[in-house]
Scaffold this motif. Sequence first.
Motif, PDB file in Angstrom:
ATOM      1  N   VAL A 169      67.171 -63.009 -18.490  1.00  0.00           N
ATOM      2  CA  VAL A 169      67.214 -63.593 -17.152  1.00  0.00           C
ATOM      3  C   VAL A 169      65.883 -63.389 -16.429  1.00  0.00           C
ATOM      4  N   VAL A 170      65.392 -62.146 -16.441  1.00  0.00           N
ATOM      5  CA  VAL A 170      64.131 -61.866 -15.765  1.00  0.00           C
ATOM      6  C   VAL A 170      62.967 -62.561 -16.485  1.00  0.00           C
ATOM      7  N   GLY A 171      62.982 -62.509 -17.832  1.00  0.00           N
ATOM      8  CA  GLY A 171      61.917 -63.171 -18.587  1.00  0.00           C
ATOM      9  C   GLY A 171      61.898 -64.665 -18.347  1.00  0.00           C
ATOM     10  N   GLY A 172      63.078 -65.305 -18.371  1.00  0.00           N
ATOM     11  CA  GLY A 172      63.143 -66.741 -18.142  1.00  0.00           C
ATOM     12  C   GLY A 172      62.709 -67.109 -16.743  1.00  0.00           C
ATOM     13  N   ALA A 173      63.140 -66.328 -15.743  1.00  0.00           N
ATOM     14  CA  ALA A 173      62.740 -66.597 -14.368  1.00  0.00           C
ATOM     15  C   ALA A 173      61.237 -66.413 -14.186  1.00  0.00           C
ATOM     16  N   SER A 174      60.685 -65.398 -14.818  1.00  0.00           N
ATOM     17  CA  SER A 174      59.251 -65.141 -14.724  1.00  0.00           C
ATOM     18  C   SER A 174      58.443 -66.294 -15.300  1.00  0.00           C
ATOM     19  N   VAL A 175      58.852 -66.786 -16.463  1.00  0.00           N
ATOM     20  CA  VAL A 175      58.140 -67.907 -17.084  1.00  0.00           C
ATOM     21  C   VAL A 175      58.251 -69.156 -16.222  1.00  0.00           C
ATOM     22  N   ALA A 176      59.429 -69.383 -15.648  1.00  0.00           N
ATOM     23  CA  ALA A 176      59.621 -70.563 -14.805  1.00  0.00           C
ATOM     24  C   ALA A 176      58.716 -70.517 -13.577  1.00  0.00           C
ATOM     25  N   ARG A 177      58.595 -69.346 -12.952  1.00  0.00           N
ATOM     26  CA  ARG A 177      57.703 -69.223 -11.790  1.00  0.00           C
ATOM     27  C   ARG A 177      56.243 -69.349 -12.210  1.00  0.00           C
ATOM     28  N   SER A 178      55.888 -68.809 -13.365  1.00  0.00           N
ATOM     29  CA  SER A 178      54.521 -68.959 -13.862  1.00  0.00           C
ATOM     30  C   SER A 178      54.203 -70.421 -14.141  1.00  0.00           C
ATOM     31  N   TRP A 179      55.211 -71.171 -14.586  1.00  0.00           N
ATOM     32  CA  TRP A 179      55.034 -72.597 -14.831  1.00  0.00           C
ATOM     33  C   TRP A 179      54.572 -73.294 -13.552  1.00  0.00           C
ATOM     34  N   THR A 180      55.207 -72.928 -12.425  1.00  0.00           N
ATOM     35  CA  THR A 180      54.816 -73.500 -11.139  1.00  0.00           C
ATOM     36  C   THR A 180      53.377 -73.146 -10.792  1.00  0.00           C
ATOM     37  N   SER A 181      52.991 -71.890 -11.015  1.00  0.00           N
ATOM     38  CA  SER A 181      51.626 -71.441 -10.695  1.00  0.00           C
ATOM     39  C   SER A 181      50.585 -72.215 -11.487  1.00  0.00           C
ATOM     40  N   TYR A 182      50.810 -72.374 -12.783  1.00  0.00           N
ATOM     41  CA  TYR A 182      49.836 -73.083 -13.615  1.00  0.00           C
ATOM     42  C   TYR A 182      49.827 -74.583 -13.321  1.00  0.00           C
ATOM     43  N   PHE A 183      50.990 -75.132 -12.964  1.00  0.00           N
ATOM     44  CA  PHE A 183      51.045 -76.535 -12.589  1.00  0.00           C
ATOM     45  C   PHE A 183      50.230 -76.772 -11.312  1.00  0.00           C
ATOM     46  N   ALA A 184      50.321 -75.835 -10.367  1.00  0.00           N
ATOM     47  CA  ALA A 184      49.522 -75.936  -9.145  1.00  0.00           C
ATOM     48  C   ALA A 184      48.030 -75.860  -9.462  1.00  0.00           C
ATOM     49  N   THR A 185      47.664 -74.959 -10.375  1.00  0.00           N
ATOM     50  CA  THR A 185      46.259 -74.843 -10.780  1.00  0.00           C
ATOM     51  C   THR A 185      45.759 -76.136 -11.409  1.00  0.00           C
ATOM     52  N   LEU A 186      46.596 -76.728 -12.239  1.00  0.00           N
ATOM     53  CA  LEU A 186      46.229 -77.975 -12.898  1.00  0.00           C
ATOM     54  C   LEU A 186      46.009 -79.091 -11.878  1.00  0.00           C
ATOM     55  N   CYS A 187      46.706 -78.995 -10.747  1.00  0.00           N
ATOM     56  CA  CYS A 187      46.587 -80.003  -9.680  1.00  0.00           C
ATOM     57  C   CYS A 187      45.568 -79.592  -8.612  1.00  0.00           C
ATOM     58  N   ASN A 188      44.734 -78.575  -8.926  1.00  0.00           N
ATOM     59  CA  ASN A 188      43.688 -78.107  -8.004  1.00  0.00           C
ATOM     60  C   ASN A 188      44.257 -77.509  -6.716  1.00  0.00           C
ATOM     61  N   HIS A 189      45.382 -76.806  -6.821  1.00  0.00           N
ATOM     62  CA  HIS A 189      45.994 -76.137  -5.691  1.00  0.00           C
ATOM     63  C   HIS A 189      46.114 -74.639  -5.979  1.00  0.00           C
ATOM     64  N   ALA A 190      46.310 -73.866  -4.921  1.00  0.00           N
ATOM     65  CA  ALA A 190      46.561 -72.432  -5.085  1.00  0.00           C
ATOM     66  C   ALA A 190      47.945 -72.232  -5.700  1.00  0.00           C
ATOM     67  N   PRO A 191      48.176 -71.097  -6.394  1.00  0.00           N
ATOM     68  CA  PRO A 191      49.449 -70.886  -7.094  1.00  0.00           C
ATOM     69  C   PRO A 191      50.689 -71.031  -6.221  1.00  0.00           C
ATOM     70  N   ASN A 192      50.598 -70.629  -4.941  1.00  0.00           N
ATOM     71  CA  ASN A 192      51.772 -70.697  -4.066  1.00  0.00           C
ATOM     72  C   ASN A 192      51.893 -72.016  -3.296  1.00  0.00           C
ATOM     73  N   SER A 193      51.003 -72.963  -3.576  1.00  0.00           N
ATOM     74  CA  SER A 193      50.978 -74.206  -2.795  1.00  0.00           C
ATOM     75  C   SER A 193      52.275 -74.990  -2.896  1.00  0.00           C
ATOM     76  N   PHE A 194      52.908 -74.979  -4.058  1.00  0.00           N
ATOM     77  CA  PHE A 194      54.114 -75.780  -4.269  1.00  0.00           C
ATOM     78  C   PHE A 194      55.394 -74.983  -4.023  1.00  0.00           C
ATOM     79  N   ARG A 195      55.236 -73.770  -3.465  1.00  0.00           N
ATOM     80  CA  ARG A 195      56.400 -72.964  -3.115  1.00  0.00           C
ATOM     81  C   ARG A 195      56.654 -73.040  -1.612  1.00  0.00           C
ATOM     82  N   ILE A 196      57.874 -72.780  -1.210  1.00  0.00           N
ATOM     83  CA  ILE A 196      58.277 -72.861   0.190  1.00  0.00           C
ATOM     84  C   ILE A 196      58.275 -71.456   0.787  1.00  0.00           C
TER      85      ILE A 196
END
Length: 587
Positions: A169-196
């Motif tokens: 559960v923790v590993g899966g959640a961690s990877v999912a949140r990291s996915w968001t961070s790297y997706f933001a980086t790929l879009c030239n945004h800060a890691p927390n840009s796509f989080r609320i």
Amino acid sequence: MVKTSSSDNGGSDGLKKKKWRLTKEDFLPEESFQNWGNYVAALSNTKARVMDRLLSRSLDEVELHQVRARSQHEMKKTLNWWDIIWFGIGAVMGAGIFVLTGEAMRNYAGAAVIISYIISGTSALLSVLCYSEFTVELPVAGGSFAYLRVELGDFIAYIAAGNILFEYVVGGASVARSWTSYFATLCNHAPNSFRIHVPSLADNYNYLDPIAVGISILVCVGASLSIKGSSRFNSITTIAHIFVLLFIIIAGLTKANPKNFVEQFAPFGIRGILKASSVLFFAYVGFDGVATLGEEIKNPRRDIPIGLIGSMAIIIGFYTALSATLALMVPYNQVDPDAPFTVAFKATGMNWAKYIVAFGALKGMTTVLLANIIAQGRYFTHIGRTHMAPPFLAAINEKTGTPMNATIVMTILNSIVALFTSLDVLANLLSIATLFLFSLVALALIVRRYYVAGQTTDSDRNKLIGFLILILASSIASAAYWAVNTGWIGYTITVPVWFLSTLGLQLTVKEARKPKLWGVPLIPWIPSACIAINLFIMGSVDGASFARFGVWTLLLLVYYFFIALHASYDAAKEIEKEASESAQGSI
């Protein structure tokens, strides 16, 4: 979600289809929970039931047939060694290499991080060998949970199951949140840009991540519909990930400076190299989930050893090459601990390469998340079969041949954690849970080889127990000494005790069981070394995480004594009754 439930007699007739609703029978169908009188009577017998579960062990045939039959439908055997190799790579080789390498190189090992990767990879390979023998002999969805039920008993298997739950559960959640961070980086945004951001919530829980939830749900849908389709997607994505890694190695080596590698190769000495290896071990975690695919593999005897060992060898090779590339590109004290490859390419005038690095990490995390969700579903299908978890999780969907109920429920848990939690506090606790599980599997392999009820003599049994106690004690002592002391004197006692105990086990205790299909070589040395190394790495984890591990274990025990003990006791007695009736009917 296909709705299934136990029959009215507590589950003896297996699972049967019903409508789209859950009832009490789906969670607690056992005799002990039919009414309050039964439950009070069960609680009054807690001591006797605990002793029964501590002393009783399951059998290979029970796990392979009676327990497995509780799912009613079979999983589809569609996988071969080629699928397992790519599942192994996809399950392990995610974003860890892009993050952990920088921390280990900058703070602990310098360019000698290469040696650290080889040490931690060798440790992981030892665990892979232990898992391979069990998976060949017991190809069931429960993986390490089933192995421990057979060799160490229900209680130890339950504690392991609780840590498996936490790990995935923790590993899966961690990877999912990291996915968001790297997706933001790929879009030239800060890691927390796509989080609320929700300021009213506590720190580390106030950045809500709907993208992490969305990607988890998408992966869950694919994992639920078809294991072969998931395998194809994993293979294609992982092959693309391999090409990205090859690009990083080739492009990075064009900027290589041998001076960075030669000068101050190991600035922190051997202790720094070993400390780095303990950090880097977790770049190899994930292969244990591949063992849960046992029921879906066409030829376990051939495909599992080739797939698991082959994938780990490939991973070790890539990790070593990537770390060597980074060490040649920039001096160790200029490596960024958070984004080592991105900053290294920028420092050498290849700023555009950061997009390829982020794209590669994104692909890697997608396959890791897929493997994580697939493994969760299969683990908890088998745990549900034993009634240590609600038995509706045991259902296998008739059309897809996948554990849809367990997969959906576990994805919901992942998504809840991924939505709220930054996971910084839980990272080291995840490490303890994983190492604890690997150590138990290695211990169970030694027991499997040297003890068979009714065949092993009392003398050999007592010697086995004594040597195992010495192996565990010396390994724990080495880990504790590492944690509190910078000297080496203590190892002159602990290491010889471990060595002589393992040697004594090999020379004086008769091996009671030979593997039927495929076995680990150099028994008992490989599983004994696996125990020692895993416990040694645990010595690098901070004390606060051990305290949290103790609290988690206490919560598991509360649930066990009030629910899981009585549910699994009833389920086990029902299997024994069915076996007895079957034996009498055949006379």
